[in-house]
Write an enzyme that holds these catalytic residues in place. Structure first.
Site, PDB file in Angstrom:
ATOM      1  N   LEU A 262       0.839  -1.204   0.000  1.00  0.00           N
ATOM      2  CA  LEU A 262       0.000   0.000   0.000  1.00  0.00           C
ATOM      3  C   LEU A 262       0.872   1.250   0.000  1.00  0.00           C
ATOM      4  O   LEU A 262       1.996   1.235   0.511  1.00  0.00           O
ATOM      5  CB  LEU A 262      -0.944   0.008   1.210  1.00  0.00           C
ATOM      6  CG  LEU A 262      -0.383   0.190   2.628  1.00  0.00           C
ATOM      7  CD1 LEU A 262      -0.068   1.627   2.977  1.00  0.00           C
ATOM      8  CD2 LEU A 262      -1.357  -0.369   3.634  1.00  0.00           C
TER       9      LEU A 262
ATOM     10  N   LEU B 166      11.582  -5.312  -1.358  1.00  0.00           N
ATOM     11  CA  LEU B 166      12.666  -4.325  -1.424  1.00  0.00           C
ATOM     12  C   LEU B 166      12.892  -3.881  -2.872  1.00  0.00           C
ATOM     13  O   LEU B 166      13.092  -2.702  -3.158  1.00  0.00           O
ATOM     14  CB  LEU B 166      13.971  -4.924  -0.863  1.00  0.00           C
ATOM     15  CG  LEU B 166      13.988  -5.262   0.626  1.00  0.00           C
ATOM     16  CD1 LEU B 166      15.335  -5.861   1.016  1.00  0.00           C
ATOM     17  CD2 LEU B 166      13.724  -4.023   1.468  1.00  0.00           C
TER      18      LEU B 166
ATOM     19  N   ASN C 234      10.184  -1.381  -4.197  1.00  0.00           N
ATOM     20  CA  ASN C 234      10.403   0.001  -3.761  1.00  0.00           C
ATOM     21  C   ASN C 234      11.612   0.619  -4.455  1.00  0.00           C
ATOM     22  O   ASN C 234      11.598   1.799  -4.809  1.00  0.00           O
ATOM     23  CB  ASN C 234      10.552   0.072  -2.240  1.00  0.00           C
ATOM     24  CG  ASN C 234       9.199   0.184  -1.561  1.00  0.00           C
ATOM     25  OD1 ASN C 234       8.167   0.247  -2.228  1.00  0.00           O
ATOM     26  ND2 ASN C 234       9.179   0.205  -0.239  1.00  0.00           N
TER      27      ASN C 234
ATOM     28  N   CYS D 110       9.761   4.878   3.656  1.00  0.00           N
ATOM     29  CA  CYS D 110      10.242   3.578   3.158  1.00  0.00           C
ATOM     30  C   CYS D 110      11.248   3.598   2.016  1.00  0.00           C
ATOM     31  O   CYS D 110      12.179   2.791   2.021  1.00  0.00           O
ATOM     32  CB  CYS D 110       9.057   2.717   2.783  1.00  0.00           C
ATOM     33  SG  CYS D 110       8.108   2.252   4.245  1.00  0.00           S
TER      34      CYS D 110
ATOM     35  N   LYS E 122       3.815  13.483   0.667  1.00  0.00           N
ATOM     36  CA  LYS E 122       3.003  13.396  -0.545  1.00  0.00           C
ATOM     37  C   LYS E 122       1.598  13.848  -0.179  1.00  0.00           C
ATOM     38  O   LYS E 122       1.309  14.060   1.013  1.00  0.00           O
ATOM     39  CB  LYS E 122       2.997  11.976  -1.119  1.00  0.00           C
ATOM     40  CG  LYS E 122       2.368  10.948  -0.198  1.00  0.00           C
ATOM     41  CD  LYS E 122       2.393   9.550  -0.762  1.00  0.00           C
ATOM     42  CE  LYS E 122       1.348   9.341  -1.837  1.00  0.00           C
ATOM     43  NZ  LYS E 122       1.132   7.913  -2.133  1.00  0.00           N
TER      44      LYS E 122
ATOM     45  N   ARG F  82       6.401  20.836  -7.948  1.00  0.00           N
ATOM     46  CA  ARG F  82       5.560  19.703  -8.364  1.00  0.00           C
ATOM     47  C   ARG F  82       4.832  19.959  -9.678  1.00  0.00           C
ATOM     48  O   ARG F  82       3.942  19.184 -10.042  1.00  0.00           O
ATOM     49  CB  ARG F  82       4.508  19.435  -7.286  1.00  0.00           C
ATOM     50  CG  ARG F  82       5.057  18.973  -5.960  1.00  0.00           C
ATOM     51  CD  ARG F  82       5.417  17.510  -6.000  1.00  0.00           C
ATOM     52  NE  ARG F  82       5.786  17.045  -4.681  1.00  0.00           N
ATOM     53  CZ  ARG F  82       5.945  15.749  -4.391  1.00  0.00           C
ATOM     54  NH1 ARG F  82       5.764  14.836  -5.308  1.00  0.00           N
ATOM     55  NH2 ARG F  82       6.311  15.381  -3.195  1.00  0.00           N
TER      56      ARG F  82
END
Ligand code: NAD
Ligand code: UGA
Length: 455
Positions: free
Chosen positions: A161, A219, A222, A274, A337, A430
């Site tokens: 998620l 891993l 990501n 993460c 975010k 952004r």
């Protein structure tokens, strides 16, 4: 194990809470408990103000809490009473000793493994939900099976998620990954877990592998996602230097179905709890296996991210005549975010810290994350937090857009310009605003990955 599955998750954070809420929601015949040593967090899960902000989460929790979803701090009782134990505790980067600033800190894992071994009086399925170094399951098995008579089946079921879309991702995942042993008990445990997910996830989206492949795939996923962001951010620097436009480049490149269009938005840099930690973990594992070139390859994803954040804030200072001391600067967005209150590793942190060191007067505005940011920055004297963006921008010399909250693209930039000191600067990290319109209003316009428009 009987018909009514009894499931517990140890760790009631951003993953444990939402994941178990959805499992309970979709498995009304299961009793799901989430436990944590943090009393404050558990109290919040039991209250009207949940400890994490996620769109759609309140409704799901309200639907199942007190029926088949329970939150508690009694970890031992939960271990004893439940058949399936998910573990979703935090696995941050180690900040001490061997592997400092690289390896995953597995102290919470170790503690829990020992606690389960010492407390359990019946067979258990142990499910790794946290992101872990490949082969952690093996270490876990050694701890669990030393001095205990019950059988522990350790499986890997990493979570994919993303924050801000957690509920959507959980309800409609691209895939669920289950890693297990080839043994009879491993296959039996795999079936148990598939039964839970099958309630709402089509079976073809449930991928089964061996345990170590599942651990490593998390891993790698990501790392690949972060790599795309770092690639487009690297190109954004080249765009600014050459007059190319990064959004046009990313559209053209992403139209190739082999490449795909997602995760190609240039930004101030990726943040979150993460990406950096998991890549560092991967780099460390590569080094431990003497794969130094592989380690360096992945490490550069992080180096590029640092470069991008630093490049952005250096550009702010340089463009404003190399001094921002005493000048009011307004930061739009401090969450890492949109749609989350999480500021862990947010690019807003190094940007703010650099500007604080430059003696600027900061005003930070964010729809959800200001309290968390206050905690991180320690509430220094020259930083103010103002919810209303128009109020925040008053008397400021520059606005910096750091987070992609949709609200920042719908603000009235004429109204903002009118209350600012002139010349007024807009640094869009952004690509959220219509830059030609803002330039026409009077802003000196700096957009990530595009040539600056300066009056
Ligand atoms: P978190 O810090 O929000 O929550 C972890 C919880 O574990 C904390 O509430 C902590 O008190 C609890 N805990 C620690 N030790 C404990 C113990 N001994 N007994 C009981 N509770 C204990 O972390 P998170 O963001 O939920 O991440 C958890 C794991 O999931 C990490 O490995 C992370 O990499 C992974 N992950 C996170 C995300 C995300 O979006 N945050 C997504 C996928 C995977
Ligand atoms: C990420 C992954 O997307 C999840 O699959 C994973 O489960 C999770 O990490 C995890 O393991 O914790 P998350 O960090 O919550 O999820 O959010 P993302 O949507 O991946 O965004 C990460 C960062 O990259 C954010 O700062 C975001 O703004 C940035 N980003 C993302 C960009 O700068 N450009 C993009 O095109 C996409």
């Amino acid at each position: 194990m009987g018909e009514q599955k009894k499931i517990v998750c140890i760790g009631a954070g951003y993953v444990g809470g939402p994941t178990m809420a959805v499992i309970a929601y979709k498995n009304s015949e299961c009793v799901v408990t989430v436990v944590d040593i943090n009393q404050k967090r558990i109290d919040a899960w039991n209250s009207d103000k949940l400890p994490v902000y996620e769109p759609g989460l309140d409704d799901i929790v309200k639907h199942v809490r007190g029926k088949n979803l329970f939150f508690s701090t009694d970890v031992n009782k939960a271990i004893k009473e439940n058949d399936i134990i998910f573990i979703a505790v935090n696995t941050p980067t180690k900040d001490y000793g061997v592997g400092q600033n690289m390896a995953a800190d597995l102290q919470h894992w170790e503690t829990i493994a020992r606690q389960i071994r010492d407390v359990a009086t019946s067979d258990k399925i142990i499910v790794e939900k946290s992101t872990l170094p490949v082969k952690t399951a093996e270490a876990m098995e050694i701890i669990l099976n030393t001095g205990s008579n019950v059988h522990f089946e350790v499986m890997s079921n990493p979570e994919f998620l993303a924050e801000g879309t957690a509920v959507k991702d959980l309800l409609d995942p691209d895939r669920v990954l289950i890693g297990s042993r080839e043994t009879e008990s491993g296959q039996k445990a795999k079936k148990e877990l598939i039964e839970i997910y099958k309630k709402w996830v089509p079976e073809k989206r449930i991928i089964t592998t061996n345990t170590f492949s599942a651990e490593l795939s998390k891993l790698v996923s990501n790392a690949f996602l972060a790599q795309r962001v770092s690639s487009i951010n690297a190109i954004s620097a080249l765009c600014e230097a050459t007059g190319a436009d990064v959004q046009e480049v990313s559209k053209a490149v992403g139209a190739d179905s082999r490449i795909g269009s997602k995760f190609l938005n240039a930004s101030v840099g990726f943040g979150g709890s993460c990406f950096r930690k998991d890549i560092l973990n991967l780099v460390y594992i590569c080094r431990m296996n003497h794969l130094y070139e592989v380690a360096t390859y992945f490490e550069n994803i992080i180096n590029m991210n640092h470069f991008q954040m630093q490049r952005f804030v250096d550009n702010v200072v340089r463009s404003m005549f190399n001094t921002v001391a005493g000048r009011k600067i307004c930061i739009f967005g401090c969450a890492f975010k949109a749609d989350t209150d999480d500021v862990r590793d947010s690019p807003a942190i190094p940007v703010a810290q650099t500007l604080i060191a430059e003696k600027a007067e900061l005003v930070i505005s964010d729809p959800k994350a200001m309290n968390n940011m206050k905690e991180v920055l320690g509430d220094p004297k020259n930083v103010d937090f103002v919810a209303d963006p128009y109020e925040a921008a008053k008397d400021s010399h520059a606005i910096l857009i750091i987070t992609e909250w949709p609200v920042f693209s719908t603000l009235d930039y004429q109204k903002l310009f009118d209350v600012m000191v002139k010349p007024a600067y807009l640094f869009d990290g952004r690509n959220m605003v219509n830059r030609t319109e803002c330039f026409d209003i009077g802003f000196n316009m700096y957009s990530i990955g595009k040539e600056a428009l300066i009056h």
